[in-house]
Design a protein around this motif. Structure first.
Motif: not given
Length: 430
Positions: A5-7, A11-13, A114-117, A121-122
């Motif tokens: 699932l993409n979210q 603010n990525p930081e 597992l979460i890929l940034i 997009v996460a």
């Protein structure tokens, strides 16, 4: 199988900080953070893996064969580490020095979550058994905060395992080996440690990462053992049929004065001793990669290029090769491990001398942490500029080293070690 699932994240930081706070509830945690450092080989800005579904923990005996079987059987993302002492699985070597930390020689796990940034997009990749938790986890992550994290109030008293005069004596003994022709170069390391010490791993990691901003930062937790790493160095990466190794050899301090800082970088780029260090290791890496490379595919893409990080200037080279489909990814690692930048040349002779002269078992220091993908790709850093912590033993440790060559001056090598140790010492003693 995994549900994806993409979210979109605002603010990525901030999101990375929230992720790390949320992750503290799990026994197995790995955050790999590039700190927005992007080169042609970057895939993700950050990766978080938590909550082991399956795992592999072993000593060095048959470690690579067991990892190969685990990776082949799992056919999924697996995250973990390789300690320096896996050298004993490859060659007739031993590790008998003092070990205050007690990390297993090899540890990998298959994360449920597992979460890929990448950018804003996460991508959530959850095993199907927990995919109904994605929405609730996302809500919990967005509500996470490090406000309630207690700062360490107890001062940490750092002690050297090798005192200055003893360091000089040991470096001179290593130089005698070089002048005798036993080796050309060896990476000699020393430990700094604190006993009966309590730290807050998340707080320490955040401070270390903030003052270093390295491209291969790592927060690793396995039950009571922690790796808090500000590594600037990639050990090895595989992407499709291409293998990339990027050894660092050559270090200079930074200056707040712009002209002085530029001069320090230029001096490093032109320093014959530092260049010879780097080129020797490039030759070693070329040889290591040739064991699994298709004929004629080993290339030096970049030689002795100086890169600047917040704490230091570093000289980095990039060596690549091509591999055929029938080469197992674990064999690529086995035939190049330990990395040349942390051992020496010739590698086996250097490792024997290192073991004789160093006082501490390296363990996770100068090993590697990273991951394998379901497509048989992988990416691993070099564990340097890192704080290691055994919470149960209340033992805190960091090690630093430098490459000893025929042109080495023991005092300058000692000073280089102190430059590399600066960030870790500041974080622990502040």
């Amino acid at each position: 199988m995994r549900t994806s699932l993409n979210q979109t994240i605002k603010n990525p930081e901030v999101f990375k900080q929230q992720l790390l706070c949320w992750a503290q509830q799990f026994d197995d945690v790995v955050l790999l953070d590039s700190n927005d450092y992007k080169d042609q080989y970057s895939n993700y800005d950050a990766v978080l893996a938590v909550d082991a579904f399956t795992s592999l923990q072993t000593d060095y005996i048959d470690a690579f064969e067991r990892l190969k079987e685990y990776q082949k059987t799992t056919k999924d993302w697996i995250f973990g580490y390789l300690t320096y002492d896996l050298k004993n699985s490859i060659e007739d070597l031993e590790s008998k020095n003092f070990d205050g930390l007690g990390f297993p020689d090899l540890y990998f796990f298959q994360p449920k979550k597992l979460i890929l940034i990448k950018g804003d997009v996460a991508e959530f990749q959850y095993l199907n058994m927990v995919d109904d938790e994605i929405e609730s986890d996302l809500l919990a992550i967005e509500q996470s905060s490090n406000i309630n994290i207690q700062e360490s109030k107890h001062p940490i008293k750092i002690k050297p395992r090798i005192h200055k005069d003893e360091y000089f004596e040991k470096v001179n003994r290593m130089l005698a080996h070089i002048h005798r022709g036993d080796i050309y170069e060896a990476n000699f390391c020393q430990e700094f440690y604190a006993e009966n010490s309590v730290i807050n791993p998340l707080e320490v990691y955040n401070k270390l990462n903030q003052i270093s901003k390295p491209p291969f930062a790592t927060f690793f937790k396995s039950f009571d053992k922690y790796l808090l790493s500000a590594s600037p160095e990639r050990y090895i990466k595989k992407e499709d049929d291409k293998v990339i190794s990027q050894p660092i050899k050559g270090t200079a301090k930074r200056s707040k004065n712009e002209k002085e800082d530029l001069r320090l970088a230029e001096n490093l780029a032109n320093d014959p001793k530092e260049r010879s260090e780097n080129i020797m290791i490039v030759d070693l890496v070329r040889n290591d990669l040739s064991h699994t490379a298709t004929k004629g595919s080993v290339q030096v893409e970049e030689l002795c290029k100086v890169y600047s990080f917040l704490q230091v200037h570093q000289m980095i080279s990039t060596i690549t090769s091509k591999v055929s489909e029938d080469i197992h990814p674990v064999d690529i690692i086995k035939t190049t491990f330990p990395m040349g930048s942390m051992s020496g040349a010739p590698k086996i002779s250097a490792m024997k001398i290192i073991e004789d002269l160093e006082e501490t078992k390296r363990g996770l220091y100068s090993g590697a942490v990273g991951y394998f993908t379901p497509k048989n790709d992988f990416d691993f850093n070099v564990i340097i500029r890192s704080i290691l912590y055994n919470e149960t033993k209340k033992y805190v440790s960091y090690s630093v080293g430098s490459a000893i060559t025929a042109k080495s001056n023991p005092l300058k090598e000692y000073e280089e070690c102190l430059v590399k140790a600066k960030a870790m010492r500041e974080v622990l003693e502040s």
